[in-house]
Design an enzyme around this catalytic site. Structure first.
Site, PDB file in Angstrom:
ATOM      1  CD  GLU A  89     -58.929 -63.413  -7.215  1.00 35.57           C
ATOM      2  OE1 GLU A  89     -59.770 -62.519  -7.263  1.00 35.57           O
ATOM      3  OE2 GLU A  89     -57.867 -63.287  -6.580  1.00 35.57           O
ATOM      4  CB  CYS A 102     -49.685 -65.917  -7.586  1.00 39.78           C
ATOM      5  SG  CYS A 102     -50.214 -65.625  -5.907  1.00 39.78           S
ATOM      6  CB  CYS A 109     -58.830 -67.029   3.444  1.00 40.04           C
ATOM      7  SG  CYS A 109     -57.408 -67.247   4.540  1.00 40.04           S
ATOM      8  CB  CYS A 113     -55.815 -60.769   6.644  1.00 43.49           C
ATOM      9  SG  CYS A 113     -54.678 -62.061   7.181  1.00 43.49           S
ATOM     10  CB  CYS A 116     -56.832 -60.223   2.779  1.00 42.85           C
ATOM     11  SG  CYS A 116     -56.844 -61.511   1.517  1.00 42.85           S
ATOM     12  CG  ASN A 216     -48.988 -58.507   7.158  1.00 40.71           C
ATOM     13  OD1 ASN A 216     -48.236 -58.174   6.243  1.00 40.71           O
ATOM     14  ND2 ASN A 216     -49.723 -59.598   7.101  1.00 40.71           N
ATOM     15  CG  ASN A 292     -53.185 -54.042  -5.122  1.00 37.25           C
ATOM     16  OD1 ASN A 292     -53.548 -52.992  -5.645  1.00 37.25           O
ATOM     17  ND2 ASN A 292     -52.980 -55.155  -5.814  1.00 37.25           N
ATOM     18  CB  CYS A 335     -55.210 -62.687  -2.552  1.00 32.34           C
ATOM     19  SG  CYS A 335     -53.524 -63.193  -2.871  1.00 32.34           S
TER      20      CYS A 335
END
Length: 347
Positions: A89, A102, A109, A113, A116, A216, A292, A335
């Site tokens: 992405e 971005c 990953c 998290c 995410c 966070n 989000n 993301c």
């Protein structure tokens, strides 16, 4: 054959020497690619036909294939496919008077998290330098004459876990013969891998770009729940490293704080964040990012009232902070969201 965008200028000069070409030819090619965004050797008219033929035999341009583009009023999300059939992405963000790109640095990953979408499938592999750089090239070719002013490594993946390839990409982005961005316009966003932050601090080149750190949470326990990486990269040690990080003059570290309803968004959390920053207010600024929403994740965005309450506490302590509402919600802007949706559809 190799991808020519895998090379920094100095590396390309050495490669051209091996091929019997004068080193200055590398600078010519670099300018065609990164000044004019020409990715066809036949159009590089200051090279001889023999040189162009040789380069076509040795090099390729695009390690990524653009497979989807989704537009919203404030953002455009691109999906690219790698040669080994993974999806990457990239998001072009429309600011008031410029564009920010971005870029992703990994496929998936390993940080894990829980808020995410990228983390849902774990880490597949690092992106190569050419795969990072090609995101910029293809978006710029699609954009045309308008300029991309900022690049942020804030897409899929943990940039500092792919340090060498990210460093080479940054070198191409800021090279005067390359894309020629100011180092002030390039940002590395990290979850806070302490060993790699120390490596970045020792690196005279990398410590001149902007640094953003995903915080966070304001307690070790809560941060471990949200970011499993924190178990071996503690909040206390992270703040010690950031408070001593060698910043360029007039630069600050951005603390990224995703606000999640009922999890980390209370005025008490804001008080504890202010306490963490303490007397180092001039060293940090805080980006408050309302979560989000994603149908695959068990979290919600706080109300605007609660967001403002959190912000007012930080103001009370004189801490510079900004609320960054996610752009591109219509294009699954967080993301991993559009990638996850597409991969789910393909299963």
């Amino acid at each position: 054959m190799e991808f020519i965008t895998e090379y920094t200028l100095e590396e390309l000069k050495e490669k051209f020497k091996e091929l019997g070409l004068e080193p200055y030819r590398a600078k010519q090619v670099f300018r065609w690619i990164y000044k004019k965004f020409i990715t066809d050797f036949d159009k590089m008219t200051d090279l001889s036909k023999e040189h162009r033929k040789l380069l076509k035999e040795k090099f390729l341009f695009h390690p990524l294939e653009k497979i989807e583009k989704v537009e919203a009023p404030d953002a455009v999300k691109y999906l690219f496919r790698t040669k080994d059939n993974h999806i990457v992405e990239t998001v072009l963000i429309k600011e008031r008077d410029h564009y920010t790109l971005c870029v992703s640095s990994q496929i998936g990953c390993a940080v894990g998290c829980t808020f995410c979408a990228t983390a849902l499938d774990g880490l597949k592999r690092n992106l190569t330098t050419s795969e990072i750089v090609d995101q910029y090239i293809q978006v710029k070719q699609d954009l045309g004459e308008e300029k991309i002013r900022n690049v942020v490594f804030m897409g899929m993946g943990e940039p500092l876990a792919n340090y060498e390839n990210v460093r080479k990409a940054v070198e191409i982005f800021v090279s005067p013969e390359g894309i020629d961005l100011s180092k002030r316009r390039v940002t590395i966003s990290t979850s806070g891998i302490i060993a790699q932050l120390r490596r970045m601090a020792r690196d005279p080149f990398m410590r001149e770009v902007n640094l953003a750190v995903s915080l966070n949470a304001v307690s070790q326990k809560k941060r471990e729940e949200l970011m499993p990486l924190t178990k071996t990269n503690t909040l206390e040690e992270l703040m010690e490293v950031l408070k001593s990080f060698p910043l360029p003059k007039y630069r600050r570290i951005t603390l990224e704080y995703v606000l999640i309803k009922g999890v980390n968004d209370s005025p008490r959390d804001a008080e504890r964040l202010a306490k963490l920053i303490g007397r180092h207010k001039k060293r940090f600024k805080v980006n408050l990012i309302p979560f989000n929403p994603d149908p695959n994740l068990p979290y919600e965005r706080p109300s605007l009232t609660d967001i403002m309450k959190f912000q007012k506490v930080l103001w009370k302590y004189g801490i510079s902070n900004f609320v960054r509402f996610s752009k591109g919600v219509e294009v699954f802007g967080a993301c991993g969201q559009l990638r996850a949706r597409r991969e789910h559809a393909l299963k």
